[in-house]
Enzyme design. Sequence first.
Site, PDB file in Angstrom:
ATOM      1  N   LYS A   1       0.818  -1.215   0.000  1.00 21.90           N
ATOM      2  CA  LYS A   1       0.000   0.000   0.000  1.00 21.90           C
ATOM      3  C   LYS A   1       0.857   1.273   0.000  1.00 21.90           C
ATOM      4  O   LYS A   1       2.063   1.218   0.286  1.00 21.90           O
ATOM      5  CB  LYS A   1      -0.927  -0.015   1.216  1.00 21.90           C
ATOM      6  CG  LYS A   1      -1.987  -1.107   1.159  1.00 21.90           C
ATOM      7  CD  LYS A   1      -2.895  -1.001   2.363  1.00 21.90           C
ATOM      8  CE  LYS A   1      -4.040  -1.990   2.304  1.00 21.90           C
ATOM      9  NZ  LYS A   1      -4.931  -1.847   3.478  1.00 21.90           N
TER      10      LYS A   1
ATOM     11  N   TYR B   1     -12.333  -1.967  -4.613  1.00 19.43           N
ATOM     12  CA  TYR B   1     -12.902  -2.054  -3.263  1.00 19.43           C
ATOM     13  C   TYR B   1     -14.433  -1.975  -3.264  1.00 19.43           C
ATOM     14  O   TYR B   1     -15.044  -1.673  -2.237  1.00 19.43           O
ATOM     15  CB  TYR B   1     -12.297  -0.972  -2.367  1.00 19.43           C
ATOM     16  CG  TYR B   1     -10.879  -1.306  -1.978  1.00 19.43           C
ATOM     17  CD1 TYR B   1     -10.612  -2.331  -1.073  1.00 19.43           C
ATOM     18  CD2 TYR B   1      -9.797  -0.625  -2.534  1.00 19.43           C
ATOM     19  CE1 TYR B   1      -9.312  -2.657  -0.730  1.00 19.43           C
ATOM     20  CE2 TYR B   1      -8.492  -0.953  -2.193  1.00 19.43           C
ATOM     21  CZ  TYR B   1      -8.264  -1.968  -1.284  1.00 19.43           C
ATOM     22  OH  TYR B   1      -6.972  -2.292  -0.938  1.00 19.43           O
TER      23      TYR B   1
ATOM     24  N   PHE C   1     -16.114   3.479   5.853  1.00 18.43           N
ATOM     25  CA  PHE C   1     -14.707   3.787   5.567  1.00 18.43           C
ATOM     26  C   PHE C   1     -14.364   3.757   4.077  1.00 18.43           C
ATOM     27  O   PHE C   1     -13.223   4.021   3.697  1.00 18.43           O
ATOM     28  CB  PHE C   1     -13.773   2.827   6.319  1.00 18.43           C
ATOM     29  CG  PHE C   1     -13.974   1.371   5.970  1.00 18.43           C
ATOM     30  CD1 PHE C   1     -13.396   0.817   4.842  1.00 18.43           C
ATOM     31  CD2 PHE C   1     -14.749   0.559   6.788  1.00 18.43           C
ATOM     32  CE1 PHE C   1     -13.571  -0.527   4.524  1.00 18.43           C
ATOM     33  CE2 PHE C   1     -14.933  -0.790   6.479  1.00 18.43           C
ATOM     34  CZ  PHE C   1     -14.338  -1.326   5.338  1.00 18.43           C
TER      35      PHE C   1
ATOM     36  N   ARG D   1      -2.087 -14.715   4.656  1.00 16.56           N
ATOM     37  CA  ARG D   1      -2.898 -13.998   5.648  1.00 16.56           C
ATOM     38  C   ARG D   1      -2.294 -14.140   7.047  1.00 16.56           C
ATOM     39  O   ARG D   1      -2.238 -13.170   7.805  1.00 16.56           O
ATOM     40  CB  ARG D   1      -4.341 -14.512   5.639  1.00 16.56           C
ATOM     41  CG  ARG D   1      -5.095 -14.309   4.358  1.00 16.56           C
ATOM     42  CD  ARG D   1      -5.417 -12.886   4.045  1.00 16.56           C
ATOM     43  NE  ARG D   1      -6.328 -12.315   5.018  1.00 16.56           N
ATOM     44  CZ  ARG D   1      -6.810 -11.086   4.946  1.00 16.56           C
ATOM     45  NH1 ARG D   1      -6.488 -10.302   3.946  1.00 16.56           N
ATOM     46  NH2 ARG D   1      -7.615 -10.632   5.866  1.00 16.56           N
TER      47      ARG D   1
ATOM     48  N   THR E   1      -5.496  -7.187  10.365  1.00 13.55           N
ATOM     49  CA  THR E   1      -5.733  -5.957   9.608  1.00 13.55           C
ATOM     50  C   THR E   1      -5.311  -4.723  10.397  1.00 13.55           C
ATOM     51  O   THR E   1      -4.690  -3.812   9.854  1.00 13.55           O
ATOM     52  CB  THR E   1      -7.223  -5.848   9.217  1.00 13.55           C
ATOM     53  OG1 THR E   1      -7.560  -6.998   8.443  1.00 13.55           O
ATOM     54  CG2 THR E   1      -7.493  -4.603   8.407  1.00 13.55           C
TER      55      THR E   1
ATOM     56  N   ARG F   1       2.406  -6.558   8.943  1.00 13.27           N
ATOM     57  CA  ARG F   1       1.614  -5.415   9.406  1.00 13.27           C
ATOM     58  C   ARG F   1       2.112  -4.866  10.743  1.00 13.27           C
ATOM     59  O   ARG F   1       2.089  -3.656  10.961  1.00 13.27           O
ATOM     60  CB  ARG F   1       0.145  -5.789   9.473  1.00 13.27           C
ATOM     61  CG  ARG F   1      -0.468  -5.901   8.064  1.00 13.27           C
ATOM     62  CD  ARG F   1      -1.898  -6.306   8.108  1.00 13.27           C
ATOM     63  NE  ARG F   1      -2.538  -6.135   6.803  1.00 13.27           N
ATOM     64  CZ  ARG F   1      -3.639  -6.775   6.443  1.00 13.27           C
ATOM     65  NH1 ARG F   1      -4.218  -7.622   7.276  1.00 13.27           N
ATOM     66  NH2 ARG F   1      -4.162  -6.555   5.257  1.00 13.27           N
TER      67      ARG F   1
ATOM     68  N   ASN G   1      -1.784  -0.086   6.992  1.00 14.46           N
ATOM     69  CA  ASN G   1      -1.320  -1.381   7.489  1.00 14.46           C
ATOM     70  C   ASN G   1      -0.379  -2.082   6.512  1.00 14.46           C
ATOM     71  O   ASN G   1      -0.230  -3.287   6.541  1.00 14.46           O
ATOM     72  CB  ASN G   1      -2.511  -2.267   7.867  1.00 14.46           C
ATOM     73  CG  ASN G   1      -3.428  -2.562   6.699  1.00 14.46           C
ATOM     74  OD1 ASN G   1      -3.137  -2.217   5.556  1.00 14.46           O
ATOM     75  ND2 ASN G   1      -4.541  -3.213   6.978  1.00 14.46           N
TER      76      ASN G   1
ATOM     77  N   HIS H   1      -2.239  -5.203   1.463  1.00 14.33           N
ATOM     78  CA  HIS H   1      -3.532  -5.861   1.255  1.00 14.33           C
ATOM     79  C   HIS H   1      -3.214  -7.274   0.780  1.00 14.33           C
ATOM     80  O   HIS H   1      -2.290  -7.464  -0.003  1.00 14.33           O
ATOM     81  CB  HIS H   1      -4.346  -5.132   0.173  1.00 14.33           C
ATOM     82  CG  HIS H   1      -5.469  -5.967  -0.361  1.00 14.33           C
ATOM     83  ND1 HIS H   1      -6.742  -5.919   0.163  1.00 14.33           N
ATOM     84  CD2 HIS H   1      -5.503  -6.891  -1.362  1.00 14.33           C
ATOM     85  CE1 HIS H   1      -7.504  -6.778  -0.494  1.00 14.33           C
ATOM     86  NE2 HIS H   1      -6.787  -7.381  -1.430  1.00 14.33           N
TER      87      HIS H   1
ATOM     88  N   GLU I   1      -8.988 -10.888  -7.791  1.00 16.14           N
ATOM     89  CA  GLU I   1      -8.060  -9.772  -7.591  1.00 16.14           C
ATOM     90  C   GLU I   1      -6.837  -9.870  -8.506  1.00 16.14           C
ATOM     91  O   GLU I   1      -6.365  -8.840  -9.009  1.00 16.14           O
ATOM     92  CB  GLU I   1      -7.644  -9.708  -6.114  1.00 16.14           C
ATOM     93  CG  GLU I   1      -8.787  -9.303  -5.220  1.00 16.14           C
ATOM     94  CD  GLU I   1      -8.447  -9.262  -3.744  1.00 16.14           C
ATOM     95  OE1 GLU I   1      -9.282  -8.771  -2.976  1.00 16.14           O
ATOM     96  OE2 GLU I   1      -7.353  -9.712  -3.337  1.00 16.14           O
TER      97      GLU I   1
END
Length: 133
Positions: free
Chosen positions: A11, A51, A59, A87, A93, A104, A114, A117, A128
């Site tokens: 990110k 998204y 948010f 994950r 998250t 993270r 964070n 993604h 994705e």
Amino acid sequence: METERTLLIVKPDAVARNAVGQILARLEDEGFLLRELRMERLPKERARAFYEVHRERPFYDELVAFMTSGPVVPMVLEGPDAVAHLRRFIGETDSTRAAAGTIRADFGTDVQCNAVHASDSPENAVREIGFFF
């Protein structure tokens, strides 16, 4: 375990801190195989489309603004049980609650900034990956 592909996006917060190389090295050290990678700046409409699943959440607009605030680095990673493995490896998250040593916890600062993604299911990984590659 079945070999899978999954998507990870570094990110804008982590890109701005020059953490892409460190994150990539940790992913490779963990055994993930890098299959595709590029850097891009997401236009607002593209971020909105990616998204879309969060469109009704409070948010959503803030998330789109954040994801378009700077370059991102999407990549395809491969390995056994890649979706679940990644994950676990990246952590919760909310970076403030992520386990020590996770991506993270080490590179994020909060629930939005964070660092990364990652796809949350094999089905979403396919969608994705197709979105970016």
